[in-house]
Motif scaffolding. Structure first.
Motif, mmCIF file in Angstrom:
data_model
loop_
_atom_site.group_PDB
_atom_site.id
_atom_site.type_symbol
_atom_site.label_atom_id
_atom_site.label_comp_id
_atom_site.label_asym_id
_atom_site.label_seq_id
_atom_site.Cartn_x
_atom_site.Cartn_y
_atom_site.Cartn_z
ATOM 1 N N ALA A 5 -7.064 7.543 3.263
ATOM 2 C CA ALA A 5 -7.917 7.027 4.150
ATOM 3 C C ALA A 5 -9.501 7.199 4.027
ATOM 4 O O ALA A 5 -10.255 6.504 3.852
ATOM 5 C CB ALA A 5 -7.432 7.105 5.669
ATOM 6 N N LYS A 6 -9.700 8.552 3.949
ATOM 7 C CA LYS A 6 -11.236 9.062 3.880
ATOM 8 C C LYS A 6 -11.722 8.854 2.493
ATOM 9 O O LYS A 6 -12.910 8.337 2.569
ATOM 10 C CB LYS A 6 -10.948 10.940 4.294
ATOM 11 C CG LYS A 6 -10.788 11.144 5.566
ATOM 12 C CD LYS A 6 -10.782 12.557 5.596
ATOM 13 C CE LYS A 6 -10.594 12.937 7.157
ATOM 14 N NZ LYS A 6 -10.768 14.466 7.078
ATOM 15 N N ARG A 7 -10.969 8.638 1.390
ATOM 16 C CA ARG A 7 -11.186 8.386 0.179
ATOM 17 C C ARG A 7 -11.602 6.744 0.026
ATOM 18 O O ARG A 7 -12.806 6.476 -0.513
ATOM 19 C CB ARG A 7 -10.477 8.755 -0.816
ATOM 20 C CG ARG A 7 -10.271 10.529 -1.295
ATOM 21 C CD ARG A 7 -9.472 10.689 -2.622
ATOM 22 N NE ARG A 7 -8.138 10.278 -2.405
ATOM 23 C CZ ARG A 7 -7.217 10.832 -2.230
ATOM 24 N NH1 ARG A 7 -7.261 12.298 -1.940
ATOM 25 N NH2 ARG A 7 -6.003 10.543 -2.199
ATOM 26 N N ALA A 8 -10.796 6.125 0.703
ATOM 27 C CA ALA A 8 -10.990 4.596 0.627
ATOM 28 C C ALA A 8 -12.187 4.185 1.480
ATOM 29 O O ALA A 8 -13.130 3.529 1.104
ATOM 30 C CB ALA A 8 -9.783 4.083 1.388
ATOM 31 N N LEU A 9 -12.601 4.880 2.725
ATOM 32 C CA LEU A 9 -13.660 4.637 3.478
ATOM 33 C C LEU A 9 -14.809 4.832 2.649
ATOM 34 O O LEU A 9 -16.051 4.079 2.634
ATOM 35 C CB LEU A 9 -13.558 5.420 4.609
ATOM 36 C CG LEU A 9 -14.682 5.230 5.760
ATOM 37 C CD1 LEU A 9 -14.628 3.652 6.219
ATOM 38 C CD2 LEU A 9 -14.504 5.831 6.871
ATOM 39 N N ASN A 10 -14.977 6.213 1.963
ATOM 40 C CA ASN A 10 -16.228 6.627 1.168
ATOM 41 C C ASN A 10 -16.471 5.650 0.182
ATOM 42 O O ASN A 10 -17.737 5.483 -0.265
ATOM 43 C CB ASN A 10 -15.708 8.018 0.804
ATOM 44 C CG ASN A 10 -15.748 9.159 1.868
ATOM 45 O OD1 ASN A 10 -16.426 8.839 3.034
ATOM 46 N ND2 ASN A 10 -15.224 10.431 1.769
ATOM 47 N N ASN A 66 -1.772 -0.479 6.815
ATOM 48 C CA ASN A 66 -2.222 -0.744 5.474
ATOM 49 C C ASN A 66 -3.736 -1.440 5.477
ATOM 50 O O ASN A 66 -3.660 -2.585 5.022
ATOM 51 C CB ASN A 66 -1.447 -1.626 4.627
ATOM 52 C CG ASN A 66 -1.690 -1.603 3.169
ATOM 53 O OD1 ASN A 66 -2.397 -0.844 2.804
ATOM 54 N ND2 ASN A 66 -1.272 -2.464 2.462
ATOM 55 N N PRO A 67 -4.583 -0.968 5.973
ATOM 56 C CA PRO A 67 -6.037 -1.548 5.983
ATOM 57 C C PRO A 67 -6.424 -1.743 4.521
ATOM 58 O O PRO A 67 -6.606 -1.027 3.778
ATOM 59 C CB PRO A 67 -6.950 -0.622 6.986
ATOM 60 C CG PRO A 67 -6.135 0.433 7.359
ATOM 61 C CD PRO A 67 -4.795 0.496 6.629
ATOM 62 N N THR A 68 -7.049 -3.064 4.415
ATOM 63 C CA THR A 68 -7.484 -3.601 3.232
ATOM 64 C C THR A 68 -8.746 -4.389 3.559
ATOM 65 O O THR A 68 -8.967 -4.870 4.603
ATOM 66 C CB THR A 68 -6.430 -4.254 2.308
ATOM 67 O OG1 THR A 68 -6.161 -5.610 2.951
ATOM 68 C CG2 THR A 68 -5.350 -3.327 2.087
ATOM 69 N N LEU A 69 -9.719 -4.692 2.466
ATOM 70 C CA LEU A 69 -10.787 -5.494 2.700
ATOM 71 C C LEU A 69 -10.307 -6.838 2.840
ATOM 72 O O LEU A 69 -11.074 -7.529 3.622
ATOM 73 C CB LEU A 69 -11.576 -5.269 1.329
ATOM 74 C CG LEU A 69 -13.140 -5.807 1.561
ATOM 75 C CD1 LEU A 69 -13.700 -4.664 2.765
ATOM 76 C CD2 LEU A 69 -13.984 -5.507 0.089
ATOM 77 N N LYS A 70 -9.325 -7.230 2.157
ATOM 78 C CA LYS A 70 -8.939 -8.511 2.381
ATOM 79 C C LYS A 70 -8.513 -9.088 3.777
ATOM 80 O O LYS A 70 -8.856 -9.836 4.477
ATOM 81 C CB LYS A 70 -7.773 -8.829 1.381
ATOM 82 C CG LYS A 70 -7.016 -10.376 1.456
ATOM 83 C CD LYS A 70 -5.937 -10.557 0.433
ATOM 84 C CE LYS A 70 -5.581 -12.020 0.685
ATOM 85 N NZ LYS A 70 -4.291 -12.328 -0.395
ATOM 86 N N LYS A 71 -7.672 -7.909 4.401
ATOM 87 C CA LYS A 71 -7.113 -8.192 5.753
ATOM 88 C C LYS A 71 -8.532 -8.196 6.615
ATOM 89 O O LYS A 71 -8.547 -8.601 7.683
ATOM 90 C CB LYS A 71 -6.404 -7.033 6.014
ATOM 91 C CG LYS A 71 -4.951 -7.089 5.408
ATOM 92 C CD LYS A 71 -3.996 -6.209 5.632
ATOM 93 C CE LYS A 71 -2.724 -6.205 4.813
ATOM 94 N NZ LYS A 71 -1.672 -5.375 5.383
#
Length: 305
Positions: A35-40, A146-151
């Motif tokens: 999650a931290k990697r995806a946010l960064n 499962n947070p995604t940019l599309k959602k």
């Protein structure tokens, strides 16, 4: 007092539970790092988007932006307020879920004269607000895990439609921010309408071509800006949830070890007491048999005489 068999069964049950909590701790630790990697990775794009909005609003502060606060919005006596409450899909994460729902209700009670509705992210929030018969407008399922940019874009589009159609005059987001490895904070922030003051903290670019107009460009950028903002809150909440679950499972595993130590002491004492009792019974039985043989021998001598 429980017998040896009952204590042994309890110890086996605690060991099985400890295996589960330890496995959940390892899984949550892995998800926390992801999650931290995806946010960064996504932060730079939306930071540049925000800077562009800063530059436009700084140069054209008096333009009538539809997504920003104005006198007409401030004059509404009874505002319709919508809360986007971000929770998790599962429990076993301490007070993570309860804190978000509690903060939403507290803010709603402070504005008792307003019409309120809720949009939820996460199964926990959905059940909380649907069972208590609050005005639940929308539930975005399977987003918390499962947070995604599309959602995030789907949520932003839904909230923008509510705002433009006047179904909501103000929209707030309640989420949990991960402040450190051992602490997190549940906060509430206004999504819409935006405040121009928040976009005027930096110097505007000296030359910035505007076409077709500042109003149209900002109106086109705001949905993308909200998408990035919502995605950031989703990832912050997801990170906080995993962090809370790591701490909860670590505490549960530690407590299980303590329970096992305490039960081991009780188990060993009971087992030792049972062994001592069995030895005593064997010795007593042997002594009784010996005495019995002596009595028979004495009776036999008396009969011969």
């Amino acid at each position: 007092m429980a017998d040896v068999r009952e204590i042994k069964n309890r110890m086996n049950s605690v060991r099985d539970t400890m295996k589960i909590t330890n496995a959940m701790h390892m899984i949550s630790t892995t998800k926390l790092k992801q999650a931290k990697r995806a946010l960064n990775k996504t932060e730079p794009f939306f930071e540049e988007l925000q800077k562009t909005m800063h530059d436009i609003i700084k140069r054209f502060p008096s333009a009538p932006y539809i997504f920003f606060e104005d006198e007409e919005n401030q004059k509404i006596s009874k505002k319709k307020t919508c809360y986007l409450v971000i929770t998790g899909d599962k429990g076993l994460a301490g007070a993570y879920n309860h804190n978000a729902c509690k903060l939403a209700l507290e803010h709603m009670e402070k504005n008792a004269g307003e019409e309120s509705c809720f949009c939820t992210v996460g199964i926990f929030g959905y059940h909380f607000f649907s069972k208590k018969e609050y005005n639940l407008k929308k539930d975005f399922q399977f987003t918390a895990s499962n947070p995604t940019l599309k959602k995030a874009r789907l949520i932003a589009d839904e909230l923008v439609d509510m705002y433009l159609s006047r179904k909501a005059d103000e929209i707030y987001v309640i989420y949990t921010k991960n402040e450190s490895a051992i602490s997190s904070k549940t906060i509430i922030e206004k999504l819409l309408p935006l405040s121009k003051e928040n976009f005027q903290v930096r110097e505007a670019a000296s030359e910035l071509p505007i076409y077709p107009s500042a109003e149209e460009i900002v109106s086109a950028l705001v949905p993308d800006y909200l998408t990035g903002y919502i995605f950031a809150t989703l990832m912050e909440s997801y990170t906080s949830e995993q962090n809370a679950r790591v701490m909860a499972m670590e505490s549960a595993t530690r407590n299980a070890k303590i329970m096992l130590q305490e039960m081991s002491i009780v188990y060993n004492r009971l087992r030792q007491a049972n062994i001592t009792q069995e030895i005593t019974e064997v010795v007593s039985g042997a002594r009784a048999q010996k005495n019995k043989k002596k009595m028979k021998f004495k009776e036999g001598d008396h009969s011969l005489s």
